[in-house]
Design an enzyme around this catalytic site. Sequence first.
Site, short mmCIF file in Angstrom:
data_model
loop_
_atom_site.label_atom_id
_atom_site.label_comp_id
_atom_site.label_asym_id
_atom_site.label_seq_id
_atom_site.Cartn_x
_atom_site.Cartn_y
_atom_site.Cartn_z
N ARG A 88 2.52 -14.19 12.28
CA ARG A 88 3.71 -14.99 11.60
C ARG A 88 3.54 -16.56 12.05
O ARG A 88 4.13 -17.50 11.64
CB ARG A 88 5.23 -14.71 12.06
CG ARG A 88 5.83 -14.35 10.73
CD ARG A 88 7.25 -13.84 11.26
NE ARG A 88 8.10 -13.51 10.18
CZ ARG A 88 8.40 -12.38 9.61
NH1 ARG A 88 7.51 -11.35 9.68
NH2 ARG A 88 9.25 -12.44 8.62
N ARG A 127 18.27 -7.90 -3.25
CA ARG A 127 17.74 -6.82 -2.30
C ARG A 127 19.16 -6.56 -1.45
O ARG A 127 19.62 -5.42 -1.02
CB ARG A 127 16.73 -7.09 -1.30
CG ARG A 127 16.24 -6.26 -0.16
CD ARG A 127 15.05 -6.68 0.53
NE ARG A 127 15.30 -7.69 1.53
CZ ARG A 127 14.17 -8.39 2.10
NH1 ARG A 127 13.04 -7.65 1.96
NH2 ARG A 127 14.22 -9.30 2.87
N ARG A 147 14.75 -18.58 7.24
CA ARG A 147 13.54 -17.66 7.26
C ARG A 147 12.33 -18.76 6.45
O ARG A 147 11.31 -18.62 6.63
CB ARG A 147 13.66 -16.45 6.48
CG ARG A 147 14.16 -15.68 7.93
CD ARG A 147 15.25 -14.41 7.09
NE ARG A 147 14.65 -13.48 6.40
CZ ARG A 147 14.96 -12.83 5.42
NH1 ARG A 147 16.41 -12.76 5.27
NH2 ARG A 147 14.31 -12.01 4.59
P1 ADP Z 1 11.30 -11.13 6.10
O1 ADP Z 1 9.75 -11.20 5.83
O2 ADP Z 1 11.69 -10.29 4.72
O3 ADP Z 1 11.90 -12.22 6.39
P2 ADP Z 1 10.88 -9.38 8.31
O4 ADP Z 1 11.36 -7.82 8.02
O5 ADP Z 1 9.33 -9.45 8.07
O6 ADP Z 1 11.39 -10.13 6.95
O7 ADP Z 1 11.14 -9.95 9.51
C1 ADP Z 1 12.58 -10.07 9.82
C2 ADP Z 1 12.87 -11.11 11.22
O8 ADP Z 1 12.29 -10.29 11.92
C3 ADP Z 1 12.09 -12.21 11.00
O9 ADP Z 1 13.11 -13.24 10.42
C4 ADP Z 1 11.94 -12.55 12.79
O10 ADP Z 1 13.13 -12.82 13.15
C5 ADP Z 1 11.38 -11.26 13.20
N1 ADP Z 1 10.18 -10.98 12.86
C6 ADP Z 1 9.54 -10.04 12.22
N2 ADP Z 1 8.08 -10.18 12.61
C7 ADP Z 1 8.05 -11.23 13.30
C8 ADP Z 1 6.71 -11.73 14.14
N3 ADP Z 1 5.51 -11.49 13.69
N4 ADP Z 1 6.85 -12.84 15.01
C9 ADP Z 1 8.35 -13.12 15.39
N5 ADP Z 1 9.43 -12.82 14.77
C10 ADP Z 1 9.29 -11.69 13.58
#
Ligand code: ADP
Length: 191
Positions: A88, A127, A147
């Site tokens: 990310r 959703r 986000r």
């Molecule tokens: P979306 O892509 O719909 O925002 P995710 O389910 O992928 O949701 O992620 C939800 C939350 O989990 C993110 O907003 C973050 O806080 C945390 N998160 C997920 N993946 C990562 C990552 N690779 N690095 C840091 N935080 C993460």
Amino acid sequence: MKLILLGPPGAGKGTQAKILEEKHGCTQLSTGDMLRAAVAAGSEVGLQAKEIMERGDLVPDEIVVGIISDRVDEPDCASGFILDGFPRNVAQAEALDAMLENKGLSLDAVVELGVDDKILVGRIEKRAQETEGGPRADDNVEALKKRLEVYHAQTAPLIGYYGDKGVLKTVDGMADIDDVSNQIAEVLGVG
Ligand code: ADP
């Protein structure tokens, strides 16, 4: 097959990962799902991640890098995996490169699902209304705004990062679900 699905929140990464999982027998590795499971279990990682996730920020890199590194070693990843929500930011992408090299693995492709912000807000509101057991703690207007900001500031640079490496494939994530999965099959050359 070893893939990264890249795209903003609500782009449909999870939906397409599940379709790819069924079609190709590779395992979906969603850091968001893993972190939500850790929060629900009340584990140490969960306790650290809960508030950060609720406000829409990124949890520390070392946590997610550690989770993915352990997970990739599980037997169900031997036939391939789809990274959904990881990496990310550039630091995570560099850690992933080092991790894969250490394990003697390499990525087949990075697939970007392109979707406009305006559409994302509507999708996530939908959703939030449809999720069984109530909306996710971060599917609300404030956290979503955060986000999207985090996506543009930290995750979108990965488009250039993987573009420069020559592994990036972009599909139109605004098409319907079947159309997107057909486009993915096409760019992967498995259609
Ligand atoms: P979306 O892509 O719909 O925002 P995710 O389910 O992928 O949701 O992620 C939800 C939350 O989990 C993110 O907003 C973050 O806080 C945390 N998160 C997920 N993946 C990562 C990552 N690779 N690095 C840091 N935080 C993460």
